[in-house]
Design a protein around this motif. Structure first.
Motif, PDB file in Angstrom:
ATOM      1  N   PHE A 198      -2.118  -4.077   3.296  1.00  0.00           N
ATOM      2  CA  PHE A 198      -2.459  -3.913   2.064  1.00  0.00           C
ATOM      3  C   PHE A 198      -2.166  -2.539   1.808  1.00  0.00           C
ATOM      4  O   PHE A 198      -1.026  -1.696   0.743  1.00  0.00           O
ATOM      5  CB  PHE A 198      -3.459  -3.773   1.040  1.00  0.00           C
ATOM      6  CG  PHE A 198      -3.955  -4.721   0.016  1.00  0.00           C
ATOM      7  CD1 PHE A 198      -2.734  -4.647  -1.199  1.00  0.00           C
ATOM      8  CD2 PHE A 198      -4.930  -3.477  -0.383  1.00  0.00           C
ATOM      9  CE1 PHE A 198      -3.259  -5.023  -2.272  1.00  0.00           C
ATOM     10  CE2 PHE A 198      -4.865  -3.351  -2.280  1.00  0.00           C
ATOM     11  CZ  PHE A 198      -4.538  -3.945  -2.520  1.00  0.00           C
ATOM     12  N   THR A 199      -2.473  -1.655   2.143  1.00  0.00           N
ATOM     13  CA  THR A 199      -2.622   0.222   2.024  1.00  0.00           C
ATOM     14  C   THR A 199      -1.259   0.462   2.142  1.00  0.00           C
ATOM     15  O   THR A 199      -0.619   1.074   1.465  1.00  0.00           O
ATOM     16  CB  THR A 199      -3.671   0.853   2.999  1.00  0.00           C
ATOM     17  OG1 THR A 199      -4.501   0.586   2.485  1.00  0.00           O
ATOM     18  CG2 THR A 199      -4.025   2.203   2.535  1.00  0.00           C
ATOM     19  N   GLU A 200      -0.035  -0.359   3.378  1.00  0.00           N
ATOM     20  CA  GLU A 200       0.859   0.733   3.034  1.00  0.00           C
ATOM     21  C   GLU A 200       2.000  -0.035   2.447  1.00  0.00           C
ATOM     22  O   GLU A 200       2.891   0.880   2.070  1.00  0.00           O
ATOM     23  CB  GLU A 200       1.145  -0.004   4.730  1.00  0.00           C
ATOM     24  CG  GLU A 200       0.806   1.017   6.136  1.00  0.00           C
ATOM     25  CD  GLU A 200       1.162   0.022   7.083  1.00  0.00           C
ATOM     26  OE1 GLU A 200       0.667   0.376   8.211  1.00  0.00           O
ATOM     27  OE2 GLU A 200       1.160  -1.040   7.155  1.00  0.00           O
ATOM     28  N   LYS A 201       1.080  -0.779   1.217  1.00  0.00           N
ATOM     29  CA  LYS A 201       2.045  -1.868   0.940  1.00  0.00           C
ATOM     30  C   LYS A 201       1.993  -1.131  -0.622  1.00  0.00           C
ATOM     31  O   LYS A 201       3.205  -0.642  -1.875  1.00  0.00           O
ATOM     32  CB  LYS A 201       2.143  -3.116   0.847  1.00  0.00           C
ATOM     33  CG  LYS A 201       2.655  -4.255   1.889  1.00  0.00           C
ATOM     34  CD  LYS A 201       1.789  -5.660   1.907  1.00  0.00           C
ATOM     35  CE  LYS A 201       2.165  -6.344   2.627  1.00  0.00           C
ATOM     36  NZ  LYS A 201       1.690  -7.409   2.728  1.00  0.00           N
ATOM     37  N   LEU A 202       1.141  -0.464  -1.084  1.00  0.00           N
ATOM     38  CA  LEU A 202       0.640   0.286  -2.590  1.00  0.00           C
ATOM     39  C   LEU A 202       1.358   1.654  -1.387  1.00  0.00           C
ATOM     40  O   LEU A 202       1.601   1.843  -3.039  1.00  0.00           O
ATOM     41  CB  LEU A 202      -0.622   0.427  -2.202  1.00  0.00           C
ATOM     42  CG  LEU A 202      -2.017  -0.741  -3.132  1.00  0.00           C
ATOM     43  CD1 LEU A 202      -3.050  -1.060  -3.030  1.00  0.00           C
ATOM     44  CD2 LEU A 202      -0.762  -1.285  -4.386  1.00  0.00           C
ATOM     45  N   ASP A 203       1.354   1.996  -0.676  1.00  0.00           N
ATOM     46  CA  ASP A 203       1.774   3.574  -0.712  1.00  0.00           C
ATOM     47  C   ASP A 203       3.013   3.132  -0.565  1.00  0.00           C
ATOM     48  O   ASP A 203       3.647   4.401  -1.170  1.00  0.00           O
ATOM     49  CB  ASP A 203       1.250   3.985   0.602  1.00  0.00           C
ATOM     50  CG  ASP A 203      -0.282   4.075   0.878  1.00  0.00           C
ATOM     51  OD1 ASP A 203      -0.848   4.908  -0.812  1.00  0.00           O
ATOM     52  OD2 ASP A 203      -0.345   5.043   2.016  1.00  0.00           O
ATOM     53  N   LEU A 204       4.117   2.439  -0.327  1.00  0.00           N
ATOM     54  CA  LEU A 204       5.891   2.869  -0.613  1.00  0.00           C
ATOM     55  C   LEU A 204       5.347   2.001  -1.885  1.00  0.00           C
ATOM     56  O   LEU A 204       6.325   2.407  -2.357  1.00  0.00           O
ATOM     57  CB  LEU A 204       6.093   0.855   0.517  1.00  0.00           C
ATOM     58  CG  LEU A 204       7.336   0.617   0.296  1.00  0.00           C
ATOM     59  CD1 LEU A 204       8.073   1.994   0.916  1.00  0.00           C
ATOM     60  CD2 LEU A 204       7.452  -0.789   0.932  1.00  0.00           C
TER      61      LEU A 204
END
Length: 233
Positions: A9-15
């Protein structure tokens, strides 16, 4: 149409932040803690993570809908406030009744996205007791709400695919997207990103898929490459 791989989830938000957001969307942890104290609840991990990264996104994107910041969060809607049994209650007394958290609101208050306080699942509150479960995790719901706001934001150039404007069917369009782009959310409310061309999109409902980017020329190229005919906002 090259893409990268993200899993958490964190990686998706950061993307999404890296590709499409120019302003600082973070909310201080202290603001989140104050909201938890005011509402007498502990936010789920996913909601805290969302606020810590893109908590201002519902306001700064100037979209049709609103994702509430921690300061704005309530556990009741205007309908709850206006109900006869609640008309004499103060805000503190309404909060103390412990209703489900209201995460987001449609721009004309047609629906509210709420978080069930017992199950931690999200649903749409259409008023007058009508409730529709989204059958998505909280993480997927937050990604969908954010992308929905971004595709209708004045900050991005947006367009949409609708079945009446093309011979394609919804399943065909979704297959093209699934085969060629990075899916952040799968299923009925799919969210996808074309990392190379910096295009993002989501399935808004059964009749529309919305896409957006920072440059309208990019959407025209995307339309040509995919064969997915778009109507411009």
């Amino acid at each position: 149409m090259g893409n990268c791989t993200v899993k958490t989830f964190t990686e998706k938000l950061d993307l999404l932040l890296e590709l499409f957001m120019c302003e600082d969307m973070r909310v201080p942890e202290k603001e989140i803690e104050k909201a938890e104290e005011r509402l007498h609840i502990h936010f789920p991990k996913a909601l805290k993570e969302f606020y810590l990264r893109v908590g201002k996104g519902g306001n700064l994107l100037e979209s049709q809908n609103t994702i509430f910041t921690p300061k704005e969060l309530l556990n009741y809607t205007a309908e709850d406030e206006d109900a006869e049994e609640n008309e004499d209650l103060t805000e503190e007394e309404l909060l103390a009744k412990g209703g489900d958290l209201v995460l987001a609101e449609e721009n004309q208050a047609v629906w509210f996205c709420r978080l069930d306080s017992k199950t931690q699942k999200t649903y749409l509150d259409w008023g007058e007791g009508e409730r529709v479960d989204w059958e998505m995790s909280l993480e997927d719901t937050l990604l969908f709400l954010l992308t929905l706001n971004m595709t209708t934001s004045d900050a991005l150039c947006g367009a949409a695919w609708e079945p009446q404007d093309t011979d394609m069917q919804l399943d065909e369009v979704k297959k093209i997207i699934a085969d060629n782009f990075l899916l952040l959310v799968e299923g009925e409310h799919m969210v996808f990103v074309d990392v190379e061309q910096k295009v993002l999109g989501c399935q808004m409902d059964e009749q529309m898929i919305a896409v957006a980017t920072l440059d309208e020329d990019v959407l025209e190229e995307w339309e040509e490459q995919t064969g997915i005919a778009l109507s411009w906002w």
